[in-house]
Design an enzyme around this catalytic site. Structure first.
Site, PDB file in Angstrom:
ATOM      1  CE1 TYR A  92      -2.735  -3.293   1.658  1.00 24.54           C
ATOM      2  CE2 TYR A  92      -4.304  -1.653   0.863  1.00 24.54           C
ATOM      3  CZ  TYR A  92      -4.019  -2.948   1.262  1.00 24.54           C
ATOM      4  OH  TYR A  92      -5.022  -3.893   1.271  1.00 24.54           O
ATOM      5  CE1 TYR A 135      -5.303  -4.782   4.375  1.00 17.72           C
ATOM      6  CE2 TYR A 135      -5.108  -7.156   4.676  1.00 17.72           C
ATOM      7  CZ  TYR A 135      -5.090  -6.046   3.861  1.00 17.72           C
ATOM      8  OH  TYR A 135      -4.882  -6.210   2.512  1.00 17.72           O
ATOM      9  N   PRO A 179     -12.765   0.264  -1.587  1.00 20.36           N
ATOM     10  CG  PRO A 179     -11.657   0.277  -3.638  1.00 20.36           C
ATOM     11  CD  PRO A 179     -12.727   0.986  -2.867  1.00 20.36           C
ATOM     12  CE  LYS A 183     -11.275  -5.310   6.872  1.00 18.59           C
ATOM     13  NZ  LYS A 183     -10.707  -6.622   7.041  1.00 18.59           N
TER      14      LYS A 183
HETATM   15  C1  PHB Z   1      -7.396  -6.613  -4.754  1.00 14.74           C
HETATM   16  O1  PHB Z   1      -8.254  -6.426  -5.634  1.00 14.74           O
HETATM   17  O2  PHB Z   1      -6.532  -7.492  -4.883  1.00 14.74           O
HETATM   18  C2  PHB Z   1      -7.382  -5.770  -3.531  1.00 14.74           C
HETATM   19  C3  PHB Z   1      -8.206  -4.668  -3.422  1.00 14.74           C
HETATM   20  C4  PHB Z   1      -8.149  -3.878  -2.285  1.00 14.74           C
HETATM   21  C5  PHB Z   1      -7.265  -4.199  -1.265  1.00 14.74           C
HETATM   22  C6  PHB Z   1      -6.478  -5.319  -1.358  1.00 14.74           C
HETATM   23  C7  PHB Z   1      -6.518  -6.105  -2.500  1.00 14.74           C
HETATM   24  O3  PHB Z   1      -7.171  -3.421  -0.165  1.00 14.74           O
END
Ligand code: PHB
Ligand code: APR
Length: 389
Positions: A200, A384, A292, A296
């Site tokens: 991130y 998380y 996103p 979650k």
């Molecule tokens: C994903 O689509 O792989 C994805 C999306 C949001 C996140 C983590 C993974 O926070």
């Protein structure tokens, strides 16, 4: 036709509910407006909380998940020119699993097939009637022929744009909403991930995320403007932007290649209350949307469906109405915590102000506090990996 539970929507919420009810001997019919191919091809997020994995495993949906899912003990945060690791397992004793929602949708479809479950695809013009009485009716049209399903309960699992939520009288329904002033531009490509954990990035140019679907398929996103036109973004231009936002160290190990899919998606927070009115219960995206960041959405849908299936089992098998009564309050207490976390992580990681502003310095100070404090990094980690069901 008659069934005990009419399920509107055959996404993950609707199919999982029908599977859980089937295991308890409760009959349901799923009505889905799209074709099976369409539903199984949709590309969505891909991080499962430990509780989601445990539930799917308990109910016989864990085989491929265990074989193909990638178990992650932690994640990387990139800001101020350096990578910082958050060790979920050391901080909480829990892990997450990377496994695409597309795969879960297929696993659920296969499970319904094996059990001979009734899933009616391409059901049009669904209308829900009589939810204030004790025998609701769901009308629909299939292949040009009008039909109807009489039932004891209707489960509204038809996502944000469905019809179920709108069946609750406007005077009863209260909605809470926040739109964000940016979008995510996403790319999917058959290249190995840059790192073996997600990254991130809170770069001055805006947020970016390095995610994956497997050891050979990567999923990347970066913060873009809401009106961004995907046609303006060649694959090369996307890879260039991503490399800047992850910094030179990660860029050096990033493999690039042709996109399989590219899209721009807006971000939204949304909650509808209550989640039950009479004999209609909402679950998943029909009741709430999260941005996103933190992945979650699917996990919340699974948590709702678990609570809902228990309420219906108590109703049909023990003649108890208390869990139906408390369904909305039980779900909303967890929903709002996930809404808070998704909103917080979004606000923390995205570019909202000029890099020279006071607000940006506060953002960087909070990021430094998180990676430097066990209490603060534990707060991130426990949300998380998933709050208790
Ligand atoms: C994903 O689509 O792989 C994805 C999306 C949001 C996140 C983590 C993974 O926070
Ligand atoms: N009639 C029948 N089906 C409908 C209708 C309708 N009027 N409107 C929508 N649907 C169907 C959609 O085609 C879709 O297949 O309902 C389904 C809803 O599925 P999702 O949108 O996937 O919602 P849900 O099952 O709650 O799953 C939540 O999916 O959207 C992601 O981020 C979200 O990961 C989360 C998860």
């Amino acid at each position: 036709m008659r069934t005990q539970v009419a399920i509107v929507g055959g996404g993950p919420s609707g199919l999982l509910l029908s599977h859980l009810l089937h295991l308890q001997g409760i009959d349901s019919v799923v009505l889905e407006q799209r074709s099976r191919n369409y539903v199984e091809a949709r590309i969505r997020a891909g991080v499962l909380e430990q509780g989601t994995v445990e539930l799917l495993t308990e109910v016989g949906l864990g085989d491929r998940l265990r074989r193909e899912g990638l178990v992650h003990d932690g994640t990387q945060l990139y800001f101020g020119g350096a990578l910082h690791r958050i060790d979920f397992h050391a901080l909480t004793g829990k892990r997450v699993t990377v496994y695409g929602q597309t795969e879960i949708q297929k696993d659920l479809g296969d499970a319904r097939d094996r059990a001979g479950g009734a899933v009616i695809h391409e059901a049009e013009d669904i209308a829900i009637e009589g939810i204030e009485g004790d025998a609701p009716l769901v009308r629909y049209r299939k292949d040009g022929v009008d039909d109807a399903l009489r039932c004891d309960f209707v489960a509204g699992c038809d996502g944000f744009h469905g019809v179920s939520r709108a069946t609750i009288p406007a005077a009863v329904l209260k909605t809470y909403e926040r739109a964000y002033p940016f979008a995510w531009l996403g790319i999917l490509a058959d290249v190995p991930p840059a790192r073996d954990e997600l990254i991130y990035s809170a770069h001055d140019r805006g947020f970016a995320l390095a995610s994956m679907r497997s050891a050979t398929r990567s999923r990347y996103y970066f913060q873009s403007s809401v009106g961004e036109n995907i046609e303006d973004w060649s694959d090369d231009r996307i890879w260039e932007e991503l490399k800047i936002r992850f910094g030179p160290e990660v860029a050096a190990t990033m493999q690039t290649g042709p996109s399989i899919e590219k899209s721009v998606a807006p971000l939204r927070s949304f909650v509808a209350e209550p989640m039950r009115f009479g004999r209609l219960m909402l679950a998943g995206d029909a009741a709430h949307i999260v941005p996103p960041t933190g992945a979650k959405g699917l996990n919340l849908a699974v948590a709702d469906v678990r609570v809902l299936s228990r309420a219906l089992v108590a109703w049909f098998k023990q003649g108890r109405g208390d869990l139906v009564e408390s369904y909305s309050a039980t779900c909303l207490s967890r929903v709002w915590k996930a809404e808070r976390f998704s909103w917080w992580l979004t606000t923390l990681m995205h570019r909202l102000h000029d890099p020279a502003s006071f607000e940006r310095r506060i953002q960087l100070a909070e990021l430094e506090y998180i990676v430097g404090s066990k209490a603060a990094s534990t707060a991130l980690a426990e949300n998380y990996v998933g709050l208790p069901f």
